[in-house]
Design an enzyme around this catalytic site. Sequence first.
Site, PDB file in Angstrom:
ATOM      1  N   ASP A   9       0.824  -1.204   0.000  1.00  0.00           N
ATOM      2  CA  ASP A   9       0.000   0.000   0.000  1.00  0.00           C
ATOM      3  C   ASP A   9       0.866   1.265   0.000  1.00  0.00           C
ATOM      4  O   ASP A   9       1.991   1.239   0.497  1.00  0.00           O
ATOM      5  CB  ASP A   9      -0.896  -0.049   1.251  1.00  0.00           C
ATOM      6  CG  ASP A   9      -2.177   0.748   1.069  1.00  0.00           C
ATOM      7  OD1 ASP A   9      -2.394   1.305  -0.023  1.00  0.00           O
ATOM      8  OD2 ASP A   9      -2.958   0.817   2.036  1.00  0.00           O
TER       9      ASP A   9
ATOM     10  N   ASN B  19       1.332   3.517  -2.795  1.00  0.00           N
ATOM     11  CA  ASN B  19       1.938   3.950  -4.061  1.00  0.00           C
ATOM     12  C   ASN B  19       1.375   5.299  -4.528  1.00  0.00           C
ATOM     13  O   ASN B  19       2.122   6.174  -4.949  1.00  0.00           O
ATOM     14  CB  ASN B  19       1.717   2.874  -5.127  1.00  0.00           C
ATOM     15  CG  ASN B  19       2.279   1.538  -4.673  1.00  0.00           C
ATOM     16  OD1 ASN B  19       3.478   1.330  -4.687  1.00  0.00           O
ATOM     17  ND2 ASN B  19       1.404   0.635  -4.229  1.00  0.00           N
TER      18      ASN B  19
ATOM     19  N   HIS C  97       2.697   3.700  -8.863  1.00  0.00           N
ATOM     20  CA  HIS C  97       2.553   2.269  -9.169  1.00  0.00           C
ATOM     21  C   HIS C  97       3.809   1.738  -9.862  1.00  0.00           C
ATOM     22  O   HIS C  97       4.271   0.641  -9.585  1.00  0.00           O
ATOM     23  CB  HIS C  97       1.332   2.033 -10.072  1.00  0.00           C
ATOM     24  CG  HIS C  97       0.032   2.398  -9.421  1.00  0.00           C
ATOM     25  ND1 HIS C  97      -0.230   2.123  -8.098  1.00  0.00           N
ATOM     26  CD2 HIS C  97      -1.073   3.014  -9.909  1.00  0.00           C
ATOM     27  CE1 HIS C  97      -1.448   2.558  -7.815  1.00  0.00           C
ATOM     28  NE2 HIS C  97      -1.979   3.107  -8.881  1.00  0.00           N
TER      29      HIS C  97
ATOM     30  N   SER D  74      -6.638  -5.968  -6.163  1.00  0.00           N
ATOM     31  CA  SER D  74      -7.792  -6.544  -5.471  1.00  0.00           C
ATOM     32  C   SER D  74      -9.034  -6.429  -6.346  1.00  0.00           C
ATOM     33  O   SER D  74      -9.066  -5.626  -7.297  1.00  0.00           O
ATOM     34  CB  SER D  74      -8.036  -5.821  -4.143  1.00  0.00           C
ATOM     35  OG  SER D  74      -8.715  -4.605  -4.373  1.00  0.00           O
TER      36      SER D  74
ATOM     37  N   ARG E  54     -11.405   1.906  -9.538  1.00  0.00           N
ATOM     38  CA  ARG E  54     -10.544   3.068  -9.791  1.00  0.00           C
ATOM     39  C   ARG E  54     -10.780   3.614 -11.207  1.00  0.00           C
ATOM     40  O   ARG E  54     -11.345   2.929 -12.056  1.00  0.00           O
ATOM     41  CB  ARG E  54      -9.082   2.658  -9.621  1.00  0.00           C
ATOM     42  CG  ARG E  54      -8.776   2.302  -8.183  1.00  0.00           C
ATOM     43  CD  ARG E  54      -7.308   2.058  -8.004  1.00  0.00           C
ATOM     44  NE  ARG E  54      -7.005   1.735  -6.622  1.00  0.00           N
ATOM     45  CZ  ARG E  54      -5.815   1.357  -6.204  1.00  0.00           C
ATOM     46  NH1 ARG E  54      -4.811   1.262  -7.061  1.00  0.00           N
ATOM     47  NH2 ARG E  54      -5.605   1.083  -4.937  1.00  0.00           N
TER      48      ARG E  54
ATOM     49  N   LEU F 167      12.239 -20.124  -4.720  1.00  0.00           N
ATOM     50  CA  LEU F 167      11.212 -19.210  -4.186  1.00  0.00           C
ATOM     51  C   LEU F 167       9.938 -19.247  -5.030  1.00  0.00           C
ATOM     52  O   LEU F 167       9.996 -19.203  -6.255  1.00  0.00           O
ATOM     53  CB  LEU F 167      11.761 -17.773  -4.182  1.00  0.00           C
ATOM     54  CG  LEU F 167      10.767 -16.649  -3.859  1.00  0.00           C
ATOM     55  CD1 LEU F 167      10.375 -16.668  -2.379  1.00  0.00           C
ATOM     56  CD2 LEU F 167      11.338 -15.279  -4.225  1.00  0.00           C
TER      57      LEU F 167
ATOM     58  N   SER G   4      -8.363  -5.681   4.491  1.00  0.00           N
ATOM     59  CA  SER G   4      -8.898  -5.386   3.154  1.00  0.00           C
ATOM     60  C   SER G   4      -9.155  -6.639   2.312  1.00  0.00           C
ATOM     61  O   SER G   4      -8.742  -6.724   1.155  1.00  0.00           O
ATOM     62  CB  SER G   4      -7.952  -4.436   2.407  1.00  0.00           C
ATOM     63  OG  SER G   4      -7.787  -3.254   3.138  1.00  0.00           O
TER      64      SER G   4
ATOM     65  N   GLU H  84       1.530 -13.849  12.148  1.00  0.00           N
ATOM     66  CA  GLU H  84       1.999 -12.634  12.816  1.00  0.00           C
ATOM     67  C   GLU H  84       1.829 -11.451  11.868  1.00  0.00           C
ATOM     68  O   GLU H  84       2.145 -11.559  10.671  1.00  0.00           O
ATOM     69  CB  GLU H  84       3.492 -12.756  13.182  1.00  0.00           C
ATOM     70  CG  GLU H  84       3.802 -13.817  14.204  1.00  0.00           C
ATOM     71  CD  GLU H  84       3.272 -13.456  15.595  1.00  0.00           C
ATOM     72  OE1 GLU H  84       3.073 -12.248  15.877  1.00  0.00           O
ATOM     73  OE2 GLU H  84       3.065 -14.395  16.377  1.00  0.00           O
TER      74      GLU H  84
HETATM   75  C1  V07 Z   1       1.591  -3.854  -9.647  1.00  0.00           C
HETATM   76  C2  V07 Z   1       3.338  -2.533  -8.431  1.00  0.00           C
HETATM   77  C3  V07 Z   1       3.466  -2.938  -6.981  1.00  0.00           C
HETATM   78  C4  V07 Z   1       2.619  -2.121  -6.053  1.00  0.00           C
HETATM   79  C5  V07 Z   1       1.163  -2.415  -6.128  1.00  0.00           C
HETATM   80  C6  V07 Z   1       0.379  -1.784  -7.265  1.00  0.00           C
HETATM   81  C7  V07 Z   1       1.080  -1.658  -8.576  1.00  0.00           C
HETATM   82  C8  V07 Z   1       4.067  -6.300 -10.167  1.00  0.00           C
HETATM   83  C9  V07 Z   1       2.976  -6.916 -10.753  1.00  0.00           C
HETATM   84  C10 V07 Z   1       2.921  -8.247 -11.338  1.00  0.00           C
HETATM   85  C11 V07 Z   1       1.768  -8.988 -11.276  1.00  0.00           C
HETATM   86  C12 V07 Z   1       1.706 -10.273 -11.797  1.00  0.00           C
HETATM   87  C13 V07 Z   1       2.837 -10.813 -12.363  1.00  0.00           C
HETATM   88  C14 V07 Z   1       4.004 -10.085 -12.448  1.00  0.00           C
HETATM   89  C15 V07 Z   1       4.050  -8.810 -11.930  1.00  0.00           C
HETATM   90  C16 V07 Z   1       1.930  -5.995 -10.625  1.00  0.00           C
HETATM   91  C17 V07 Z   1      -0.157  -5.076 -10.747  1.00  0.00           C
HETATM   92  C18 V07 Z   1       0.274  -3.957 -10.068  1.00  0.00           C
HETATM   93  C19 V07 Z   1      -1.561  -5.175 -11.199  1.00  0.00           C
HETATM   94  F1  V07 Z   1       2.809 -12.054 -12.867  1.00  0.00           F
HETATM   95  N1  V07 Z   1       3.725  -5.120  -9.699  1.00  0.00           N
HETATM   96  N2  V07 Z   1       2.420  -4.897  -9.961  1.00  0.00           N
HETATM   97  N3  V07 Z   1       0.657  -6.097 -11.016  1.00  0.00           N
HETATM   98  N4  V07 Z   1       2.000  -2.732  -8.938  1.00  0.00           N
END
Ligand code: V07
Length: 263
Positions: A37, A39, A54, A82, A88, A148, A213, A224
């Site tokens: 959270d 960004n 973002h 989410s 948005r 991982l 949320s 934890e």
């Molecule tokens: C998103 C960056 C991190 C902060 C939260 C909001 C924005 C990486 C991904 C992602 C998702 C799936 C995947 C590979 C990368 C991502 C969204 C938003 C929607 F297989 N960051 N990030 N996806 N943010």
Amino acid sequence: MLDKLIRKKGGEPKTDNADRQLLDETAIPGHVAIIMDGNGRWAKKRSLPRIAGHHEGMKTVRKITREADRLGIKVLTLYAFSTENWKRPKPEVEFLMRLPEEFLGTYLPELVERNVRVRMIGDHEHLPPHTRRAITRAMDETAGNDGLILNFAMNYGSRAEITEAVRTIAKAVAEKRVKAEDIDESMITDALMTAELPEPDLLIRTSGEVRLSNFMLWQLAYTEFWFTDTLWPDFNEDRLQEAIGVYQARSRRYGGVDKEDTD
Ligand code: V07
């Protein structure tokens, strides 16, 4: 210890290498889940558009994935989008839906190289096709990796997940494959999208909000929690180590007695 206390009194703890905590390498949490959270707030503070926050947050995902891998964490679950986030503004949603492609476009070769396995929980069927394709490809290309697990919660909502699990079990009952009286907690656990994963040991939420949320409600029953005011784009290796240090100090305090019986 005393020196730590004195230093803390003097102001913010330093974040350079010398100030990093010494972690107990034998007690690294196996599964760390993070609500990323802050960004938008990070961007606002700099008079930048939310999407800039973002994008910066995506760089933090890369940094924290590397650190989680280095520390020997087995599963890192990141709440990326989410089911509520669809509300948005459309341009923001469209930008967010391009981030998996951008992230994987530059980082997938390194993930493959580092033996990381990419997974996803959430409703992938209602993601835009381009987003789905990028994630599916990453999951396929890393399916044989056993390092991982990088688990993205995308278009995820915990109540929807539980509802779907109930439907699955109700169908099995209706078809007489399961008796209602045989439904137990493990059956529900196994019907969730996290069935193959251990429960999170540590939940981190950034940016000062102290709520779940609709994130992993069932799975977090014994987890934890650690909350920080740090905004996600400012989150770094030191903050992750700080969270794990707190987690380890709490575990030590239980000192062998049952976690749920410490009064
Ligand atoms: C998103 C960056 C991190 C902060 C939260 C909001 C924005 C990486 C991904 C992602 C998702 C799936 C995947 C590979 C990368 C991502 C969204 C938003 C929607 F297989 N960051 N990030 N996806 N943010």
